[in-house]
Every structure is written in structure tokens, then in C-alpha cells.
Motif scaffolding. Structure first.
Motif, short mmCIF file in Angstrom:
data_model
loop_
_atom_site.label_atom_id
_atom_site.label_comp_id
_atom_site.label_asym_id
_atom_site.label_seq_id
_atom_site.Cartn_x
_atom_site.Cartn_y
_atom_site.Cartn_z
N PRO A 189 0.82 -1.21 0.00
CA PRO A 189 0.00 0.00 0.00
C PRO A 189 0.86 1.27 0.00
CG PRO A 189 -0.80 -1.58 1.61
CD PRO A 189 0.53 -2.08 1.13
N LYS A 190 0.40 2.28 -0.70
CA LYS A 190 1.17 3.52 -0.87
C LYS A 190 1.57 4.18 0.44
CE LYS A 190 -2.92 6.38 -1.64
NZ LYS A 190 -3.59 7.25 -2.62
N ASP A 191 0.71 4.14 1.45
CA ASP A 191 1.04 4.77 2.73
C ASP A 191 2.16 4.01 3.44
OD1 ASP A 191 -0.86 6.74 2.32
OD2 ASP A 191 -2.42 5.66 3.42
N GLU A 192 2.11 2.68 3.41
CA GLU A 192 3.18 1.87 4.01
C GLU A 192 4.49 2.07 3.26
OE1 GLU A 192 2.72 -2.33 5.06
OE2 GLU A 192 0.56 -2.00 4.87
N LEU A 193 4.41 2.14 1.94
CA LEU A 193 5.61 2.35 1.13
C LEU A 193 6.27 3.67 1.49
CD1 LEU A 193 7.51 1.55 -1.19
CD2 LEU A 193 5.88 2.63 -2.76
N GLY A 194 5.50 4.75 1.53
CA GLY A 194 6.05 6.06 1.87
C GLY A 194 6.68 6.07 3.25
N ASP A 195 6.02 5.44 4.21
CA ASP A 195 6.52 5.40 5.58
C ASP A 195 7.82 4.60 5.67
OD1 ASP A 195 6.07 6.22 8.33
OD2 ASP A 195 5.74 4.09 8.74
N THR A 196 7.87 3.46 4.99
CA THR A 196 9.06 2.61 5.02
C THR A 196 10.25 3.29 4.34
OG1 THR A 196 7.66 0.66 4.98
CG2 THR A 196 9.96 0.34 4.42
N VAL A 197 10.01 3.93 3.20
CA VAL A 197 11.07 4.66 2.51
C VAL A 197 11.60 5.76 3.42
CG1 VAL A 197 11.56 6.22 0.57
CG2 VAL A 197 10.32 4.10 0.17
N ALA A 198 10.72 6.52 4.06
CA ALA A 198 11.13 7.61 4.96
C ALA A 198 11.96 7.08 6.12
CB ALA A 198 9.90 8.35 5.47
N GLU A 199 11.54 5.98 6.72
CA GLU A 199 12.28 5.41 7.85
C GLU A 199 13.68 4.97 7.44
OE1 GLU A 199 9.86 2.26 9.43
OE2 GLU A 199 8.39 3.67 10.25
N LYS A 200 13.80 4.34 6.29
CA LYS A 200 15.11 3.87 5.83
C LYS A 200 16.04 5.05 5.55
CE LYS A 200 13.61 -0.55 4.03
NZ LYS A 200 14.25 -1.28 5.11
N LEU A 201 15.51 6.10 4.94
CA LEU A 201 16.35 7.26 4.65
C LEU A 201 16.78 7.98 5.93
CD1 LEU A 201 14.47 8.65 1.53
CD2 LEU A 201 16.68 7.46 1.59
N ALA A 202 15.88 8.11 6.88
CA ALA A 202 16.23 8.75 8.15
C ALA A 202 17.30 7.94 8.88
CB ALA A 202 14.98 8.90 9.02
N ALA A 203 17.17 6.63 8.87
CA ALA A 203 18.16 5.77 9.53
C ALA A 203 19.53 5.89 8.88
CB ALA A 203 17.69 4.32 9.52
N GLN A 204 19.56 5.99 7.56
CA GLN A 204 20.83 6.07 6.85
C GLN A 204 21.52 7.42 7.01
OE1 GLN A 204 20.18 5.04 2.76
NE2 GLN A 204 20.36 2.87 3.18
N THR A 205 20.75 8.49 7.09
CA THR A 205 21.34 9.83 7.13
C THR A 205 21.49 10.39 8.53
OG1 THR A 205 19.18 10.91 6.94
CG2 THR A 205 20.36 10.41 4.88
N GLY A 206 20.76 9.83 9.50
CA GLY A 206 20.77 10.39 10.84
C GLY A 206 19.99 11.69 10.92
N GLN A 207 19.24 11.99 9.88
CA GLN A 207 18.42 13.20 9.85
C GLN A 207 17.00 12.85 10.27
OE1 GLN A 207 18.68 16.02 6.87
NE2 GLN A 207 20.82 15.66 6.39
N PRO A 208 16.19 13.88 10.58
CA PRO A 208 14.79 13.61 10.93
C PRO A 208 14.08 12.89 9.78
CG PRO A 208 15.36 15.88 11.40
CD PRO A 208 16.52 15.29 10.64
N LYS A 209 13.10 12.09 10.16
CA LYS A 209 12.33 11.36 9.16
C LYS A 209 11.61 12.34 8.23
CE LYS A 209 8.52 8.09 9.02
NZ LYS A 209 7.60 7.33 9.85
N PRO A 210 11.85 12.23 6.93
CA PRO A 210 11.18 13.13 6.00
C PRO A 210 9.75 12.67 5.75
CG PRO A 210 12.48 11.56 4.77
CD PRO A 210 12.74 11.30 6.24
N ASP A 211 8.98 13.52 5.12
CA ASP A 211 7.64 13.16 4.69
C ASP A 211 7.79 12.57 3.28
OD1 ASP A 211 4.82 13.01 4.48
OD2 ASP A 211 4.82 14.87 3.34
#
Length: 104
Positions: free
Chosen positions: A33-55
Motif C-alpha cells: 500500500p502507498k502509505d506503508e511504502l512512503g513510511d518505510t522509505v522515509a524510515e530507511k532514509l532517516a536511519a541512513q542519514t541520521g536526519q529527521p524522518k522526511p515526509d
């Protein structure tokens, strides 16, 4: 402007190397589902960069078929935004593996 450019570059570099996998619900064809996809992508990027979770918002569900792509939009906390391409790399039952690549 420099801060915005810096943030966009940081997210772009992180997303270029990101990859993900997620289990989906039971069905004849795996779908994320699109909402789960967006949330998962955001979490992975935040974890990799150490930055706040993006929208991250995605316009459609991701079908579990190798080669399928969708375009999502990443908006950082400072308001900068980037396009993000999500591409299915493999499917194992209900598990969809995908790569993430942000626009330069």
C-alpha cells in the motif's frame, strides 16, 4: 538557499544507495500500500542519514512485479523536496524487495 540545497543533496545521496524490503498482506499478487511504502522509505532514509524522518508520499500502491516502478515525493523538514523512484528488484512470495533512488 544554501541550507535547502545542502538538505536536498544529503537526501539525494542517501536515497541513491537505499534499498528496502517489506512483507505484504496475503493475496494472489503481492502489493505494498502507498502509505506503508512512503513510511518505510522515509524510515530507511532517516536511519541512513541520521536526519529527521522526511515526509514521503507515494501516489499509488507498489505492485509486486519485478521492474515495476513508482515515483514518490520526499519533503524534508526544511521544506526542500525531491522526487524518489522506487523500483521492485525481486519478489519472494509476499515479500517485495525494492531499490530507492532520489533525483539529483
Amino acid at each position: 538557499m544554501l541550507k535547502s540545497l545542502s538538505s536536498a543533496v544529503t537526501w539525494g545521496l542517501a536515497a541513491a544507495a537505499a534499498a528496502g524490503a517489506l512483507l505484504t498482506g496475503c493475496s494472489s499478487e503481492a502489493k505494498l500500500p502507498k502509505d506503508e511504502l512512503g513510511d518505510t522509505v522515509a524510515e530507511k532514509l532517516a536511519a541512513q542519514t541520521g536526519q529527521p524522518k522526511p515526509d514521503v508520499s507515494c501516489p499509488e500502491d507498489l505492485a509486486g512485479k519485478v521492474g515495476t516502478t513508482t515515483r514518490c515525493k520526499l519533503t524534508a523538514s526544511d521544506g526542500t523536496s525531491l522526487g524518489v523512484t522506487v523500483k521492485v528488484t525481486s519478489v519472494d512470495g509476499d515479500k517485495i524487495n525494492y531499490s530507492i533512488k532520489a533525483d539529483q
